[in-house]
Design an enzyme around this catalytic site. Structure first.
Site, PDB file in Angstrom:
ATOM      1  N   GLU A 143      14.404 -19.996 -20.655  1.00 58.65           N
ATOM      2  CA  GLU A 143      15.014 -19.757 -21.964  1.00 58.65           C
ATOM      3  C   GLU A 143      15.570 -18.408 -22.058  1.00 58.65           C
ATOM      4  O   GLU A 143      15.266 -17.410 -21.268  1.00 58.65           O
ATOM      5  CB  GLU A 143      13.715 -19.734 -22.702  1.00 58.65           C
ATOM      6  CG  GLU A 143      14.015 -19.661 -24.357  1.00 58.65           C
ATOM      7  CD  GLU A 143      12.831 -19.742 -25.424  1.00 58.65           C
ATOM      8  OE1 GLU A 143      12.897 -19.355 -26.457  1.00 58.65           O
ATOM      9  OE2 GLU A 143      11.987 -20.764 -25.020  1.00 58.65           O
ATOM     10  N   ASP A 202      17.246 -15.968 -25.124  1.00 58.28           N
ATOM     11  CA  ASP A 202      16.855 -15.675 -26.490  1.00 58.28           C
ATOM     12  C   ASP A 202      17.678 -14.481 -27.200  1.00 58.28           C
ATOM     13  O   ASP A 202      17.752 -13.377 -26.506  1.00 58.28           O
ATOM     14  CB  ASP A 202      15.374 -15.217 -26.972  1.00 58.28           C
ATOM     15  CG  ASP A 202      14.522 -16.472 -26.676  1.00 58.28           C
ATOM     16  OD1 ASP A 202      14.932 -17.669 -26.542  1.00 58.28           O
ATOM     17  OD2 ASP A 202      13.581 -16.089 -26.309  1.00 58.28           O
ATOM     18  N   GLU A 255      16.900 -12.895 -30.952  1.00 59.75           N
ATOM     19  CA  GLU A 255      16.185 -13.161 -32.262  1.00 59.75           C
ATOM     20  C   GLU A 255      16.148 -11.801 -33.041  1.00 59.75           C
ATOM     21  O   GLU A 255      16.286 -10.709 -32.537  1.00 59.75           O
ATOM     22  CB  GLU A 255      14.784 -13.205 -31.871  1.00 59.75           C
ATOM     23  CG  GLU A 255      14.147 -14.380 -30.948  1.00 59.75           C
ATOM     24  CD  GLU A 255      12.758 -14.503 -30.704  1.00 59.75           C
ATOM     25  OE1 GLU A 255      12.149 -15.447 -30.922  1.00 59.75           O
ATOM     26  OE2 GLU A 255      12.248 -13.373 -30.005  1.00 59.75           O
TER      27      GLU A 255
END
Length: 291
Positions: A101, A103, A105
């Site tokens: 993953e 990310d 955020e």
């Protein structure tokens, strides 16, 4: 804070090597993406996709296809005003407990305080690789582009084509690297007031809901796998040098990238897991110990 004088040079060079981008417009949203969480909170508005969060639920979407290596981008305009407790995410992820993953955020803020942008990587199901930055602009006032550039040598996180983080392939030194699991492209908006703002001390004020974040101008230029998962990603996408993103990067790009990464770290980095000795008192992650 003014931008470095070599910013224009970097963006020009990166544009030259990043030819052939496939631009996916919002009109194609239903062809490329699908809601995977609370579709009634996702609204397509012409060229924009609006995600909303209220006390009942957040929402999210994912791409119908998965990709191995390449570049994926979206423009976001974040929640305005008091967004404390909320998290907006733009990320790529494979499936399963041992997933990979990448990310972005965006941790909501109290009015008047800066947004915090957190990046993270999971490799074979293991994360805990957070970095946090302030931004050099207000991400609620206009759209800005957030991108992942991913090949067999390096992963770059970019903001408006400015590299803000690099994770290099150090497999030869025993560091895991994501290079075999195809990942989908995702977006979401959700409540995380147990940790998102000032470590969870500031909670979501639901009187300000619905909270709304907008996405637009999706761009994906990557090795696409079939939706049914029949393709072997290593076989289809793993041949060295067959795609533009896997060509040798010219020395000038490396030089500019290092200068800008240094500038970003000096001016905007506020947390780096590789410097958190107290957190990793049993030993720092291996990549933090490698040169």
């Amino acid at each position: 804070m003014k931008k470095p004088s070599n910013l224009r040079t970097w963006k020009a060079i990166f544009t030259l090597i990043n030819f052939g981008i496939t631009v996916v417009y919002a009109a194609d949203f239903d062809q490329l993406f699908q809601a995977n969480w609370a579709p009634h909170h996702i609204l397509v508005q012409g060229a924009q996709i609006a995600l909303s969060l209220d006390s009942s639920t957040g929402c999210g979407f994912e791409s119908k296809n998965k990709y191995l290596f390449g570049k994926a981008s979206a423009q976001l305009k974040l929640v305005e005003g008091d967004s404390a407790g909320t998290v907006t995410a733009f990320y790529m992820a494979s499936e399963g407990p041992n997933h990979d993953e990448l990310d972005f955020e965006f941790l909501g803020n109290v009015s008047g305080e800066p947004y915090v942008m957190q990046t993270n990587l999971y490799i074979n199901g293991t994360g805990n690789r957070e970095q946090r930055h302030y931004l050099w602009f207000d991400p609620t006032m206009d759209f800005h582009t957030y991108s992942f550039f991913w090949n067999r040598r390096t992963i770059l996180f970019l903001v408006d084509d400015i590299p803000i983080r690099e994770f290099a392939n150090k497999e030869k030194k025993g560091v895991a690297y994501p290079r075999s699991q195809a990942m989908g492209v995702h977006g979401s908006l959700w409540n995380a007031d147990d940790w998102a703002t000032q470590g969870g001390r500031v909670k979501t004020n639901w009187s300000h809901s619905p909270f709304v974040v907008k996405f637009q101008s999706f761009e994906i230029d990557a090795c696409q796998l079939s939706p049914d998962g029949a393709d072997d990603p290593v076989v289809k996408c793993g041949k060295s040098g067959q795609f533009w993103w896997d060509k040798p990067v010219v020395k000038e790009v490396n030089k500019q990238r290092k200068r800008l990464l240094k500038w970003i770290r000096h001016n905007f980095l506020i947390y780096d897991y590789c410097q958190d000795v107290a957190r990793f008192n049993d030993g720092m992650p291996r990549e933090c110990l490698q040169g």
